[in-house]
Design a protein around this motif. Sequence first.
Motif, PDB file in Angstrom:
ATOM      1  N   GLY A  28      -2.490 -14.533  -7.862  1.00 20.50           N
ATOM      2  CA  GLY A  28      -3.412 -13.657  -7.159  1.00 20.50           C
ATOM      3  C   GLY A  28      -2.777 -12.783  -6.096  1.00 20.50           C
ATOM      4  O   GLY A  28      -1.581 -12.841  -5.820  1.00 20.50           O
ATOM      5  N   PRO A  29      -3.616 -11.957  -5.470  1.00 21.31           N
ATOM      6  CA  PRO A  29      -3.143 -10.987  -4.473  1.00 21.31           C
ATOM      7  C   PRO A  29      -2.490 -11.614  -3.249  1.00 21.31           C
ATOM      8  O   PRO A  29      -1.629 -11.003  -2.631  1.00 21.31           O
ATOM      9  N   ARG A  52       1.505 -10.315 -14.013  1.00 22.19           N
ATOM     10  CA  ARG A  52       0.917  -9.008 -14.268  1.00 22.19           C
ATOM     11  C   ARG A  52       0.132  -8.435 -13.080  1.00 22.19           C
ATOM     12  O   ARG A  52      -0.923  -7.837 -13.241  1.00 22.19           O
ATOM     13  N   GLU A  53       0.638  -8.667 -11.884  1.00 24.72           N
ATOM     14  CA  GLU A  53      -0.027  -8.074 -10.721  1.00 24.72           C
ATOM     15  C   GLU A  53       0.131  -6.551 -10.776  1.00 24.72           C
ATOM     16  O   GLU A  53       1.190  -6.039 -11.145  1.00 24.72           O
ATOM     17  N   ASP A  54      -0.913  -5.844 -10.390  1.00 23.50           N
ATOM     18  CA  ASP A  54      -0.939  -4.381 -10.445  1.00 23.50           C
ATOM     19  C   ASP A  54      -0.101  -3.808  -9.299  1.00 23.50           C
ATOM     20  O   ASP A  54      -0.385  -4.063  -8.120  1.00 23.50           O
ATOM     21  N   VAL A  55       0.931  -3.014  -9.636  1.00 28.39           N
ATOM     22  CA  VAL A  55       1.794  -2.445  -8.588  1.00 28.39           C
ATOM     23  C   VAL A  55       1.065  -1.381  -7.778  1.00 28.39           C
ATOM     24  O   VAL A  55       1.563  -0.946  -6.737  1.00 28.39           O
ATOM     25  N   ASN A  56      -0.108  -0.956  -8.250  1.00 29.62           N
ATOM     26  CA  ASN A  56      -0.926   0.008  -7.497  1.00 29.62           C
ATOM     27  C   ASN A  56      -2.183  -0.641  -6.918  1.00 29.62           C
ATOM     28  O   ASN A  56      -3.161   0.044  -6.591  1.00 29.62           O
ATOM     29  N   LEU A  57      -2.113  -1.953  -6.770  1.00 30.95           N
ATOM     30  CA  LEU A  57      -3.244  -2.695  -6.207  1.00 30.95           C
ATOM     31  C   LEU A  57      -3.521  -2.226  -4.774  1.00 30.95           C
ATOM     32  O   LEU A  57      -2.594  -1.953  -4.009  1.00 30.95           O
ATOM     33  N   VAL A  58      -4.790  -2.140  -4.423  1.00 28.99           N
ATOM     34  CA  VAL A  58      -5.164  -1.792  -3.053  1.00 28.99           C
ATOM     35  C   VAL A  58      -5.523  -3.077  -2.317  1.00 28.99           C
ATOM     36  O   VAL A  58      -6.440  -3.803  -2.721  1.00 28.99           O
ATOM     37  N   PHE A  59      -4.770  -3.367  -1.249  1.00 27.40           N
ATOM     38  CA  PHE A  59      -5.039  -4.541  -0.426  1.00 27.40           C
ATOM     39  C   PHE A  59      -6.015  -4.175   0.685  1.00 27.40           C
ATOM     40  O   PHE A  59      -5.906  -3.110   1.294  1.00 27.40           O
ATOM     41  N   GLU A  60      -6.925  -5.073   0.944  1.00 21.61           N
ATOM     42  CA  GLU A  60      -7.845  -4.902   2.074  1.00 21.61           C
ATOM     43  C   GLU A  60      -7.498  -5.962   3.103  1.00 21.61           C
ATOM     44  O   GLU A  60      -7.739  -7.150   2.902  1.00 21.61           O
ATOM     45  N   GLN A  87     -10.870  -3.537   9.250  1.00 18.17           N
ATOM     46  CA  GLN A  87     -10.371  -3.550   7.885  1.00 18.17           C
ATOM     47  C   GLN A  87      -9.405  -2.385   7.672  1.00 18.17           C
ATOM     48  O   GLN A  87      -9.655  -1.276   8.110  1.00 18.17           O
ATOM     49  N   GLU A  88      -8.314  -2.692   7.006  1.00 15.65           N
ATOM     50  CA  GLU A  88      -7.318  -1.668   6.731  1.00 15.65           C
ATOM     51  C   GLU A  88      -6.929  -1.749   5.265  1.00 15.65           C
ATOM     52  O   GLU A  88      -6.713  -2.844   4.728  1.00 15.65           O
ATOM     53  N   LEU A  89      -6.871  -0.604   4.614  1.00 15.19           N
ATOM     54  CA  LEU A  89      -6.462  -0.560   3.217  1.00 15.19           C
ATOM     55  C   LEU A  89      -4.988  -0.190   3.140  1.00 15.19           C
ATOM     56  O   LEU A  89      -4.506   0.678   3.863  1.00 15.19           O
ATOM     57  N   THR A  90      -4.273  -0.874   2.248  1.00 13.58           N
ATOM     58  CA  THR A  90      -2.863  -0.569   2.056  1.00 13.58           C
ATOM     59  C   THR A  90      -2.482  -0.866   0.613  1.00 13.58           C
ATOM     60  O   THR A  90      -3.283  -1.390  -0.164  1.00 13.58           O
ATOM     61  N   SER A  91      -1.263  -0.516   0.255  1.00 12.40           N
ATOM     62  CA  SER A  91      -0.794  -0.703  -1.116  1.00 12.40           C
ATOM     63  C   SER A  91       0.564  -1.396  -1.098  1.00 12.40           C
ATOM     64  O   SER A  91       1.226  -1.471  -0.050  1.00 12.40           O
ATOM     65  N   PRO A  92       1.014  -1.906  -2.250  1.00 13.97           N
ATOM     66  CA  PRO A  92       2.350  -2.516  -2.292  1.00 13.97           C
ATOM     67  C   PRO A  92       3.447  -1.576  -1.805  1.00 13.97           C
ATOM     68  O   PRO A  92       4.334  -1.988  -1.048  1.00 13.97           O
ATOM     69  N   LEU A  93       3.382  -0.302  -2.226  1.00 11.85           N
ATOM     70  CA  LEU A  93       4.407   0.650  -1.777  1.00 11.85           C
ATOM     71  C   LEU A  93       4.390   0.830  -0.264  1.00 11.85           C
ATOM     72  O   LEU A  93       5.439   0.888   0.383  1.00 11.85           O
ATOM     73  N   CYS A  94       3.191   0.928   0.314  1.00 10.91           N
ATOM     74  CA  CYS A  94       3.083   1.124   1.762  1.00 10.91           C
ATOM     75  C   CYS A  94       3.612  -0.087   2.526  1.00 10.91           C
ATOM     76  O   CYS A  94       4.268   0.060   3.564  1.00 10.91           O
TER      77      CYS A  94
END
Length: 435
Positions: A28-29, A52-60, A87-94
């Motif tokens: 999981g995330p 198979r975690e999504d590399v463009n997943l959006v984390f909250e 709450q803050e949104l971020t991504s794996p790349l960020c």
Amino acid sequence: MDRDIVQRSQIFLDFEQNQHSHARKRRGPEAFHQALAHGDLSLLKVMVSEYREDVNLVFEICSKEMEWQAEPVALGISGLWSLEYKQELTSPLCIAASHGYTDCLQYLLQRGAKPNMIVGTKSALHTACENAHTDCTEVLLEHGANPRLLTEEGLSPLHLCDTAQSFWCAKLLLKFRADVNRLTEEDQESPLHVVARRGLHNHVHLFLRYGASVNVMNVHLESPLGSACASAWRLESQGDYLQVCKVLIMNGANVNSVDNEKRSPLHKASKNASLQLVQLLLRHNADVNAIDYNGCSPLANVIQTAPFKEELNPQWTVQTLLNHGSRRVWPAAFPKVMKSCAASPKTIEVLFNSYQQIQVTEKWMEVVPEEIFQLHQPFYESLFALACSPRSLQHLCRFAARKLFGNQCHTLIPRLPIPKCLCGYLLLEPEGLVY
């Protein structure tokens, strides 16, 4: 002993494997986020390739912060500290870019992460530049990150290169054709405004080489030169701002540009008692008698702030302005000067000596607090003693010479074949007493 080392090594390897095994079980995330946050490339590969975690997943990401909440009540304002959930949104790349994990960033991009995805308010490239991670910036640009992409607030990555450490990030952005004249949406500020305000002279050099407009105005009609002069209030950073202003002026900055309150760079430098900046501006023909919307000249600005700038020796700025032909304070307003500058007697001395004769009254004595009088007693006793006597013949000769030289005192007096001490006297050098 060798057997003990082997056993300890095996224990350590078993521990590492158990840790990764435990993380894998969580899947999981959460485990994905932990791998990113700690720069654990091996675990990251497991989470992406096996689970198979999504590399463009959006984390909250949720955080708890204490904030002061003010509530109006009958007798005024009261409040309390309240726990706020943000709450803050971020991504794996960020996440990888914010920590400077270049290898993780490279892997995510190879696995299909989108370099131009805006998550929350910004992209990974904005994050890398904001944190001055040069290697991450280079990797993102090489994988197609757009150097002209804007955040939700209208900031380009170049606007976020606002620290000395971010110089190479800025250079990479410009190499990949970032817009050096891009204006922010709200304040209409260029990247040159940002780095001038921060005193980053290397950035200023760089941006000007790439075609930055030196006289661009923001929403307040302030130029980069005006921004730099307004920000030069700390003693330890004045040398940096001096370098910034020199570069801007050498590249055609208008020293007499004014903002929406008609304040020139000289107004702002004088308010900060930035002597070297004031001298630089005056050498390049800044208007020493410019008046802003409040009716203040540069001289009035330094007088107003003198008590709070004693460590910067505001009397030198006052002396410089007067020697360049600044109009003096109206004599009837001198009690106000005494009241505001009582804690800066050298400033009062320089101003007082610029007049031929000015009547000292009891009102002057009343506005000087007793504790300040005691602290600077010799000066104030010499000043108040002039209530019943004229100025000395020596002072009257000084005034006559200064009147003859006019706004060229700073140039002509040092050329006179006279002793250095007499030259200083003519230039209003403070002595600690008046007579």
